[in-house]
Design an enzyme around this catalytic site. Structure first.
Site, PDB file in Angstrom:
ATOM      1  N   CYS A   1       0.901  -1.218   0.034  1.00  0.00           N
ATOM      2  CA  CYS A   1       0.029  -0.148   0.088  1.00  0.00           C
ATOM      3  C   CYS A   1       0.845   1.315   0.137  1.00  0.00           C
ATOM      4  O   CYS A   1       1.693   1.099   0.550  1.00  0.00           O
ATOM      5  CB  CYS A   1      -1.035  -0.112   1.034  1.00  0.00           C
TER       6      CYS A   1
ATOM      7  N   ARG B   1       4.018  -0.539  -4.553  1.00  0.00           N
ATOM      8  CA  ARG B   1       3.737  -0.871  -3.447  1.00  0.00           C
ATOM      9  C   ARG B   1       2.322  -1.797  -3.296  1.00  0.00           C
ATOM     10  O   ARG B   1       2.168  -2.301  -2.254  1.00  0.00           O
ATOM     11  CB  ARG B   1       3.720   0.118  -2.441  1.00  0.00           C
TER      12      ARG B   1
ATOM     13  N   TRP C   1      -3.014  -2.735  -1.591  1.00  0.00           N
ATOM     14  CA  TRP C   1      -2.276  -4.192  -1.742  1.00  0.00           C
ATOM     15  C   TRP C   1      -3.339  -4.878  -0.608  1.00  0.00           C
ATOM     16  O   TRP C   1      -2.981  -4.933   0.703  1.00  0.00           O
ATOM     17  CB  TRP C   1      -0.793  -4.459  -1.388  1.00  0.00           C
TER      18      TRP C   1
ATOM     19  N   ASN D   1      -1.362   2.469   5.403  1.00  0.00           N
ATOM     20  CA  ASN D   1      -0.969   1.413   5.070  1.00  0.00           C
ATOM     21  C   ASN D   1      -0.381   0.453   6.346  1.00  0.00           C
ATOM     22  O   ASN D   1       0.103   1.040   7.225  1.00  0.00           O
ATOM     23  CB  ASN D   1       0.401   1.912   4.432  1.00  0.00           C
ATOM     24  N   GLY D   2      -0.964  -0.481   6.217  1.00  0.00           N
ATOM     25  CA  GLY D   2      -0.540  -1.721   7.455  1.00  0.00           C
ATOM     26  C   GLY D   2      -1.647  -2.363   7.724  1.00  0.00           C
ATOM     27  O   GLY D   2      -2.823  -2.403   7.031  1.00  0.00           O
TER      28      GLY D   2
ATOM     29  N   GLU E   1      16.466 -18.831  -6.257  1.00  0.00           N
ATOM     30  CA  GLU E   1      16.325 -17.397  -6.749  1.00  0.00           C
ATOM     31  C   GLU E   1      15.933 -17.252  -8.378  1.00  0.00           C
ATOM     32  O   GLU E   1      14.757 -16.739  -8.678  1.00  0.00           O
ATOM     33  CB  GLU E   1      17.655 -16.574  -6.548  1.00  0.00           C
TER      34      GLU E   1
ATOM     35  N   LYS F   1      12.293 -15.992  -9.093  1.00  0.00           N
ATOM     36  CA  LYS F   1      12.095 -15.058 -10.533  1.00  0.00           C
ATOM     37  C   LYS F   1      11.125 -15.325 -11.222  1.00  0.00           C
ATOM     38  O   LYS F   1      10.114 -14.452 -11.746  1.00  0.00           O
ATOM     39  CB  LYS F   1      13.519 -14.523 -11.098  1.00  0.00           C
TER      40      LYS F   1
ATOM     41  N   GLU G   1       7.539 -15.363 -10.012  1.00  0.00           N
ATOM     42  CA  GLU G   1       6.962 -14.213  -9.719  1.00  0.00           C
ATOM     43  C   GLU G   1       6.635 -13.395 -10.778  1.00  0.00           C
ATOM     44  O   GLU G   1       5.508 -12.658 -10.963  1.00  0.00           O
ATOM     45  CB  GLU G   1       8.040 -13.057  -8.931  1.00  0.00           C
TER      46      GLU G   1
ATOM     47  N   HIS H   1      15.540 -37.775  -4.798  1.00  0.00           N
ATOM     48  CA  HIS H   1      14.818 -38.134  -3.341  1.00  0.00           C
ATOM     49  C   HIS H   1      13.332 -37.589  -3.553  1.00  0.00           C
ATOM     50  O   HIS H   1      12.547 -37.620  -2.630  1.00  0.00           O
ATOM     51  CB  HIS H   1      15.348 -37.483  -2.314  1.00  0.00           C
TER      52      HIS H   1
ATOM     53  N   LYS I   1       6.117  -4.511  -3.489  1.00  0.00           N
ATOM     54  CA  LYS I   1       7.490  -4.411  -3.513  1.00  0.00           C
ATOM     55  C   LYS I   1       8.174  -4.509  -1.949  1.00  0.00           C
ATOM     56  O   LYS I   1       9.094  -5.106  -1.659  1.00  0.00           O
ATOM     57  CB  LYS I   1       7.818  -2.948  -3.934  1.00  0.00           C
TER      58      LYS I   1
HETATM   59  C1  AGP Z   1      11.831 -10.385  -4.463  1.00  0.00           C
HETATM   60  O1  AGP Z   1      11.823 -10.443  -6.040  1.00  0.00           O
HETATM   61  C2  AGP Z   1      10.592 -10.377  -3.896  1.00  0.00           C
HETATM   62  N1  AGP Z   1       9.596  -9.550  -4.421  1.00  0.00           N
HETATM   63  C3  AGP Z   1      10.444 -10.865  -2.466  1.00  0.00           C
HETATM   64  O2  AGP Z   1      10.634 -12.181  -2.302  1.00  0.00           O
HETATM   65  C4  AGP Z   1      11.311  -9.995  -1.376  1.00  0.00           C
HETATM   66  O3  AGP Z   1      12.653 -10.327  -1.793  1.00  0.00           O
HETATM   67  C5  AGP Z   1      10.866 -10.064  -0.054  1.00  0.00           C
HETATM   68  O4  AGP Z   1       9.379  -9.622   0.370  1.00  0.00           O
HETATM   69  C6  AGP Z   1      11.892  -9.546   1.041  1.00  0.00           C
HETATM   70  O5  AGP Z   1      11.714  -8.234   0.928  1.00  0.00           O
HETATM   71  P1  AGP Z   1      13.025  -7.102   1.501  1.00  0.00           P
HETATM   72  O6  AGP Z   1      14.286  -7.772   0.944  1.00  0.00           O
HETATM   73  O7  AGP Z   1      12.575  -5.654   1.283  1.00  0.00           O
HETATM   74  O8  AGP Z   1      12.963  -7.457   2.890  1.00  0.00           O
END
Ligand code: AGP
Length: 650
Positions: free
Chosen positions: A2, A27, A74, A100-101, A523, A527, A530, A546, A645
């Site tokens: 948010c 956000r 969000w 926001n929260g 990772e 990626k 996501e 396994h 984000k």
């Molecule tokens: C990364 O591509 C993601 N959007 C997400 O996993 C992110 O890394 C995670 O929310 C942690 O965020 P931060 O590094 O701001 O704590």
């Protein structure tokens, strides 16, 4: 998670709020809205979906208000529908709030307010706030209505009843010259202009207007008027605060000709790796001739010169952090957790310190038993991730007051040195990645890795677990990385764009890696899922047999990271096991490697580097693969569905 913006001044508020929301859309983006005070009324316009829907609605209105608040959402409580979009108002629509929260005690508050006749129109936790404020506002017929602090006091009394983590901005039709904001555990920044004041969840919304900013702290609220900004604590005491200057260039938050921020940020990686290395690696340290001894200073110092730097790495951490160090524990989420796994490998293998990496969201409710002389590192690019902050806070609390060897030693690794993390821990190692707008972390991840190399080398140097010549060798390798990344990006960008065509129908991917490249497999998978919404799993290559091997057939491509070193042959054998099940094999391999060429159907080659340095190069083709598959599918790469984000809620 948010985005909120607020404006009071001399210009039409709507334009400023919309421009601010556009810069905060990373956000959250499932609905949006703005509210202004215009002609004695709250004017509230909201729309489901992305900001352009709101913009379309606003085009049909004529609103010259000079005061307003805006929100991009969000969803946490209540579906992403227009009736749940912020701003929310009280029963009589005199007070409007964006948040926001999460208000954790909203259920009790809502029931009480309903009993007292308040009408609710949404499923959100936020809606209790305007109703609560309205309860504390004096009646227009009473003398208190004219009191200069009437609105501020009403907000203050209301926030004192809220539990949870929140940042809020509030306007009231009865007080058209005031914008009130409050912060408790969620970011909120004030911007100072000439006769105009702003608030926002993050600086990108402020930089086009002002570079003079002030971060509110937890438990603070502020009153903004066209004449100034006053900050108070939740007890109502006025605080003396001074703005700081942002050294930001608005160009940093433009796409600069790239189709998406994610692609621009991938291409910024050579530069940010260089910057980060320059910040922490001493340029005038030399390993000396006597391998095995501690490093030697400049052999011919000129009298009167400042003594030459004798440590290879300069992180600016106090020596006490490293004293008698027995353990390291790292707390993080998502991509930062993956970077931390590489960090663990480096700290254990180079400095010989047992290191644990914990998901912050798990650790905060089930912490490992206390260990002595432990360095705790919180890793978060945004510096605002609620789980990571809460886990660090809990760790600090449970160690405070114990004996010397259990005292908290906290360090944060972040890209945002002004974030909440920086207020929580005494020492910050900044990653210098510059603003990252794409929701999928790329350049912030790579700079986190650089910081971990520096930290592990610093520990190794201080504890003398590596000879200086070896430290010098690793540093020389690190210095080569920026140009090697450039090479990978320039050679593979078009190749991967073409290759993406071949995965139009693909629904599942497997990523394999071992040792230091296992986190890179995780990772790569994260990626891809996501941004492309393709199901992808990362596994340690040796684990495939396994269980996950049952998933393999001709429709499931397998990406294996096979870099020469301790586990190279092992990874090639694991890849062969996948090939025997008809899987299409994609290898991230060293250039010109005949063995790799025989094993893999598709080669994503990177320069030959020692295994220890390979993660930063290996992740490049995986980022490009994820980007191009998603872009080709026409997806919103920078703002993937359901993500945000910075995750400032639990
Ligand atoms: C990364 O591509 C993601 N959007 C997400 O996993 C992110 O890394 C995670 O929310 C942690 O965020 P931060 O590094 O701001 O704590």
């Amino acid at each position: 998670m948010c985005g909120i913006v607020g404006y009071i001044g001399t210009q039409p508020a709507t334009d400023i709020l919309m421009a601010g929301l556009e810069r905060l859309e990373y956000r959250g983006y499932d609905s949006a809205g703005i509210a202004t005070v215009w002609e004695g009324e709250i004017q509230c316009v909201r729309a489901k979906g992305k900001l352009y829907n709101l913009r379309e609605k606003l085009e049909r209105t004529d609103n010259q208000a000079r005061l307003g608040i805006g929100h991009t959402r969000w969803a946490t409580h209540g579906k992403p529908e227009e009736y749940n979009a912020h701003p929310h108002t009280d029963t009589h629509q005199r007070v409007a709030v964006v948040q926001n929260g999460i208000v954790e005690n909203y259920r009790e508050l809502r029931e009480d307010l309903k009993k007292r006749g308040h009408e609710f129109r949404s499923d959100t936790d936020t809606e209790v706030i305007p109703h609560l404020i309205a309860e504390f506002l004096p009646e227009p017929s009473t003398p208190d209505f004219q009191h200069p602090n009437a609105f501020l006091d009403a907000v203050r009394q209301a926030v004192n009843q809220l539990h949870g983590a929140f940042a809020i901005a509030i306007i009231c039709a009865d007080y058209p010259d005031e914008l009130i904001v409050a912060r408790q555990q969620a970011p909120l920044i004030l911007g100072f202009g000439q006769g105009e004041f702003f608030c926002a969840s993050d600086t990108p919304a402020l930089v086009p207007h002002t570079h003079a900013v002030l971060n509110l702290e937890n438990g603070e609220l502020a009153r903004l008027t066209p004449l100034g900004a006053e900050v108070y604590n939740f007890a109502g005491e006025r605080l003396r605060k001074f703005p700081r200057t942002l050294n930001w260039n608005p160009v940093q938050v433009e796409k600069q000709g790239f189709r998406h921020f994610m692609l621009k940020e991938i291409f910024e990686q050579p530069g940010v790796v260089r910057t980060c290395l320059e910040a922490y690696v001493s340029s005038d340290w030399s390993a000396g001739e006597n391998d095995g001894s501690s490093a030697i200073p400049d052999q011919n110092p000129v009298a009167g010169d400042t003594p030459s730097i004798t440590t290879p790495i300069q992180l600016g951490l106090p020596e006490s952090l490293y004293e008698n160090l027995e353990h390291v524990q790292i707390l993080a989420c998502g991509t930062s957790w993956h970077a931390s796994l590489v960090g663990k490998y480096l700290i254990e293998q180079l400095a010989g310190i047992p290191t644990m990496v914990q998901y912050a969201s798990e650790f905060r409710y089930a912490p490992s038993p206390l260990t002595r002389n432990t360095l705790t590192i919180g890793v978060t690019q945004s510096g605002e991730t609620a789980d990571t902050l809460a886990a660090l806070e809990m760790e600090k609390r449970r160690r405070t007051g114990l004996g010397q060897e259990y005292q908290p030693r906290l360090v944060g690794i972040t890209n945002r040195s002004e974030s909440s993390l920086a207020h929580l821990v005494p020492h910050i190692i900044e990653t210098f990645a510059g603003m990252e707008i794409g929701v999928a972390a790329t350049k912030t991840f790579v700079t986190q890795l650089v910081v971990f190399y520096c930290l592990a080398l610093d520990l190794a140097y201080q504890r003398q677990t590596l000879p200086p010549s070896r430290i010098a060798e690793i540093i020389a390798g690190l210095r080569q990385l920026p140009s090697q990344i450039e090479l990978v990006l320039s050679r593979q960008e078009h190749y991967l764009e073409e290759l993406a065509h071949e995965f139009d129908e693909t629904q599942d991917f497997i990523f394999l890696g071992r040792g230091i490249n296992f986190p890179i497999a995780l990772e790569g998978a994260l990626k891809l899922k996501e941004v492309s919404y393709i199901h992808a799993e990362g596994y340690p290559a040796g684990e495939m047999k396994h269980g996950p091997i049952a998933l393999l057939d001709a429709k499931v491509p397998v990406v294996a990271i096979a870099m020469p070193g301790t586990v190279y042959e092992k990874v090639l054998s694991n890849a062969q096991e996948a090939k025997a099940r008809d899987a299409r094999l994609i290898g991230v391999t060293p250039m010109h490697d005949p063995e790799a060429a025989q094993t893999f159907d598709i080669l994503l080659s990177v320069p030959v580097v020692e295994e220890l340095l390979s993660p930063i190069l290996a992740v490049m083709p995986l980022q490009l693969l994820a980007y191009h598959i998603a872009a080709r599918r026409g997806l919103d790469v920078d703002q993937p569905r359901n993500l945000a984000k910075s995750v400032t809620v639990e």
